[in-house]
Design a protein around this motif. Structure first.
Motif, mmCIF file in Angstrom:
data_model
loop_
_atom_site.group_PDB
_atom_site.id
_atom_site.type_symbol
_atom_site.label_atom_id
_atom_site.label_comp_id
_atom_site.label_asym_id
_atom_site.label_seq_id
_atom_site.Cartn_x
_atom_site.Cartn_y
_atom_site.Cartn_z
ATOM 1 N N GLY A 1 0.779 -1.226 0.000
ATOM 2 C CA GLY A 1 0.000 0.000 0.000
ATOM 3 C C GLY A 1 0.809 1.273 0.000
ATOM 4 N N VAL A 2 2.146 1.184 0.134
ATOM 5 C CA VAL A 2 2.997 2.372 0.186
ATOM 6 C C VAL A 2 3.339 2.823 -1.240
ATOM 7 C CG1 VAL A 2 5.219 3.301 0.931
ATOM 8 C CG2 VAL A 2 3.962 1.713 2.410
ATOM 9 N N PRO A 3 3.114 4.101 -1.584
ATOM 10 C CA PRO A 3 3.454 4.585 -2.924
ATOM 11 C C PRO A 3 4.920 5.001 -3.017
ATOM 12 C CG PRO A 3 2.350 6.317 -1.703
ATOM 13 C CD PRO A 3 2.407 5.117 -0.786
ATOM 14 N N GLU A 4 5.545 4.673 -4.134
ATOM 15 C CA GLU A 4 6.907 5.114 -4.419
ATOM 16 C C GLU A 4 6.994 5.533 -5.882
ATOM 17 O OE1 GLU A 4 10.373 3.680 -2.591
ATOM 18 O OE2 GLU A 4 9.360 2.000 -1.594
ATOM 19 N N LEU A 5 8.116 6.143 -6.246
ATOM 20 C CA LEU A 5 8.325 6.625 -7.605
ATOM 21 C C LEU A 5 9.091 5.590 -8.413
ATOM 22 C CD1 LEU A 5 9.351 10.334 -6.872
ATOM 23 C CD2 LEU A 5 7.046 9.378 -7.216
ATOM 24 N N GLY B 1 11.826 17.224 -10.592
ATOM 25 C CA GLY B 1 10.624 16.516 -10.181
ATOM 26 C C GLY B 1 10.108 17.088 -8.879
ATOM 27 N N VAL B 2 8.797 17.255 -8.791
ATOM 28 C CA VAL B 2 8.137 17.677 -7.556
ATOM 29 C C VAL B 2 7.047 16.655 -7.273
ATOM 30 C CG1 VAL B 2 6.920 19.539 -6.365
ATOM 31 C CG2 VAL B 2 8.575 20.090 -8.161
ATOM 32 N N TRP B 3 6.949 16.214 -6.028
ATOM 33 C CA TRP B 3 5.976 15.187 -5.691
ATOM 34 C C TRP B 3 5.548 15.356 -4.237
ATOM 35 C CZ3 TRP B 3 11.165 14.671 -5.654
ATOM 36 C CH2 TRP B 3 11.758 14.106 -4.530
ATOM 37 N N CYS B 4 4.527 14.633 -3.840
ATOM 38 C CA CYS B 4 4.100 14.655 -2.440
ATOM 39 C C CYS B 4 4.895 13.608 -1.675
ATOM 40 C CB CYS B 4 2.608 14.373 -2.315
ATOM 41 S SG CYS B 4 2.007 14.535 -0.618
ATOM 42 N N THR B 5 5.429 14.012 -0.516
ATOM 43 C CA THR B 5 6.306 13.130 0.236
ATOM 44 C C THR B 5 6.142 13.366 1.733
ATOM 45 O OG1 THR B 5 8.597 12.322 0.306
ATOM 46 C CG2 THR B 5 8.285 14.697 0.313
ATOM 47 N N ASP B 6 6.860 12.581 2.512
ATOM 48 C CA ASP B 6 6.786 12.697 3.958
ATOM 49 C C ASP B 6 7.847 13.678 4.455
ATOM 50 O OD1 ASP B 6 6.292 12.252 6.645
ATOM 51 O OD2 ASP B 6 7.737 10.614 6.756
ATOM 52 N N GLY B 7 7.401 14.687 5.204
ATOM 53 C CA GLY B 7 8.330 15.621 5.817
ATOM 54 C C GLY B 7 7.793 16.039 7.169
ATOM 55 N N PRO C 1 22.021 8.039 0.426
ATOM 56 C CA PRO C 1 20.597 7.740 0.186
ATOM 57 C C PRO C 1 19.681 8.707 0.926
ATOM 58 C CG PRO C 1 21.820 5.720 0.540
ATOM 59 C CD PRO C 1 22.773 6.835 0.831
ATOM 60 N N ALA C 2 18.660 9.195 0.216
ATOM 61 C CA ALA C 2 17.730 10.172 0.784
ATOM 62 C C ALA C 2 16.310 9.835 0.347
ATOM 63 C CB ALA C 2 18.114 11.584 0.348
ATOM 64 N N ASN C 3 15.942 8.564 0.538
ATOM 65 C CA ASN C 3 14.626 8.109 0.116
ATOM 66 C C ASN C 3 13.601 8.321 1.230
ATOM 67 O OD1 ASN C 3 15.227 6.895 -2.562
ATOM 68 N ND2 ASN C 3 16.627 5.665 -1.330
ATOM 69 N N PRO C 4 12.492 8.980 0.929
ATOM 70 C CA PRO C 4 11.480 9.259 1.949
ATOM 71 C C PRO C 4 10.638 8.034 2.262
ATOM 72 C CG PRO C 4 10.778 10.103 -0.168
ATOM 73 C CD PRO C 4 12.159 9.557 -0.368
ATOM 74 N N ALA C 5 9.762 8.167 3.245
ATOM 75 C CA ALA C 5 8.898 7.056 3.638
ATOM 76 C C ALA C 5 7.875 6.728 2.564
ATOM 77 C CB ALA C 5 8.199 7.386 4.962
ATOM 78 N N TYR C 6 7.477 7.740 1.794
ATOM 79 C CA TYR C 6 6.537 7.516 0.694
ATOM 80 C C TYR C 6 6.681 8.656 -0.300
ATOM 81 C CZ TYR C 6 3.682 10.863 3.360
ATOM 82 O OH TYR C 6 3.245 11.957 4.064
ATOM 83 N N SER C 7 6.233 8.409 -1.534
ATOM 84 C CA SER C 7 6.288 9.417 -2.597
ATOM 85 C C SER C 7 5.137 9.161 -3.558
ATOM 86 C CB SER C 7 7.607 9.333 -3.372
ATOM 87 O OG SER C 7 8.723 9.474 -2.510
ATOM 88 N N TYR C 8 4.451 10.241 -3.957
ATOM 89 C CA TYR C 8 3.355 10.036 -4.913
ATOM 90 C C TYR C 8 3.039 11.304 -5.700
ATOM 91 C CZ TYR C 8 0.207 11.854 -1.169
ATOM 92 O OH TYR C 8 -0.408 12.596 -0.189
ATOM 93 N N ASP C 9 2.310 11.125 -6.792
ATOM 94 C CA ASP C 9 1.800 12.186 -7.673
ATOM 95 C C ASP C 9 2.901 13.115 -8.193
ATOM 96 O OD1 ASP C 9 -0.562 11.002 -7.047
ATOM 97 O OD2 ASP C 9 -1.383 12.675 -5.900
#
Length: 327
Positions: free
Chosen positions: A68-72, A119-125, A99-107
């Motif tokens: 269920g977790v979204p990624e790029l 690239g601009v996307w919605c992420t966890d911050g 490495p700088a991968n967030p908990a999730y990434s989408y849209d």
């Protein structure tokens, strides 16, 4: 006649309008472009961005994993219609290669500005916010500082600086599945420090955009102004419905909305838009343009399950937006 200000793209994925149709936007016959379980470990690919690259096309795609977790995910295509995807998510690194991968990434939205692809996307911050990264080769992706605080979504850059400043569209929100939202515009001299945040456009009176709105693809520069496609949302007894609309912003001062379509340009009507993980969704994320012909190819998410492709011609699209304006 309205002209696109930009580059030629002779291999833009395009089909003529179907006979007997008078709508300004129509669907590609190959829709949906993706299927369920397109990559091992990925249930759905949708809400994604496509750009021309070395005579073909590449894209950054929202992949919803089996947990269920979204990624790029990165994809490539010879014709912009049939796609091959990497089977692992894009690996984001910081300026030092860490490495700088967030908990999730989408849209995601991706656009070239001065030879660099951002690239601009919605992420966890600390809550849903906008992330940003850059690449020049689509092999390495460098994570940049987040341009916004939580909570924010639907971020997209303009394809060039305006009056020497980078411009960013976004939709401030809350921590949940936001039941509200307007489009804001911000500016930056360096893609690090953002300010002069201005309210650009609010939800509209017609039913299809009366709950919330959000920016779609990067604005398209035309001789009439910046063509901005956006999604509008209404609430029904059976849940949200996402449709696509259009607006024209002033070319010199894009904080000014010149025209805004009262009617939707595309709304869920096909089975792959009405039926899926989240039904009744048309969510535009990317637009390819051919300045020589005025053709536009719009990539959109369908029902949070598939990638769809819609087509238009700039002269008619702008005409319809102007003729049906309701500010």
């Amino acid at each position: 006649m309205v002209k696109i200000i930009g580059e030629a793209l002779p291999n833009i994925p395009f089909e003529p309008r179907p006979a007997g149709m008078d709508a300004p936007v129509w669907r590609h016959s190959g829709n949906p472009l993706t299927k369920r379980n397109p990559v091992k470990g990925v249930a759905r690919i949708f809400n994604s961005c496509v750009v021309p690259w070395e005579g073909a096309f590449v894209g950054v795609f929202r992949g919803e994993k089996l947990n269920g977790v979204p990624e790029l995910y990165f994809g490539r295509s010879a014709d912009g219609v049939s796609w091959d995807f990497d089977d692992t998510p894009i690996d984001l690194r910081d300026e030092h290669g860490v490495p700088a991968n967030p908990a999730y990434s989408y849209d995601p939205r991706v656009i070239r500005v001065e030879g660099v692809y951002y690239g601009v996307w919605c992420t966890d911050g600390g809550g849903a916010t906008l992330g940003m990264a850059r690449t020049t080769d689509f092999k390495t992706f460098t994570r940049m500082e987040n341009p916004t605080l939580p909570f924010n979504r639907n971020g997209v850059l303009f394809p060039r600086r305006v009056n020497g400043m980078y411009k960013l569209l976004s939709r401030p929100s809350d921590s949940g599945h936001t039941p509200f939202g307007d489009i804001y515009i911000s500016e930056s001299p360096d893609l690090i420090y953002w300010g002069k945040h201005r309210h650009l456009m609010g939800k509209g009176a017609p039913w299809w955009q009366n709950l919330k709105i959000g920016a779609g693809p990067a604005p398209i520069e035309t001789t009439e102004g910046w063509l901005m496609l956006f999604h509008g949302v209404t609430n029904t007894c059976n849940g949200f419905v996402y449709s696509m609309g259009g607006a024209i912003l002033d070319i010199v001062d894009p904080t000014k909305v010149l025209y805004r379509s009262e009617n939707f340009l595309l709304t869920p009507e096909e089975e792959y838009e009405e039926r899926g993980f989240v039904p009744n969704v048309v969510f535009p994320c990317a637009a390819l343009t051919d300045a020589d012909t005025g053709r536009i190819a719009i990539y959109y998410g369908a029902a949070d399950t598939y990638v769809g492709l819609a087509l238009a011609e700039v002269d008619e699209l702008v005409r319809v937006i102007k003729e049906t304006t309701r500010l």
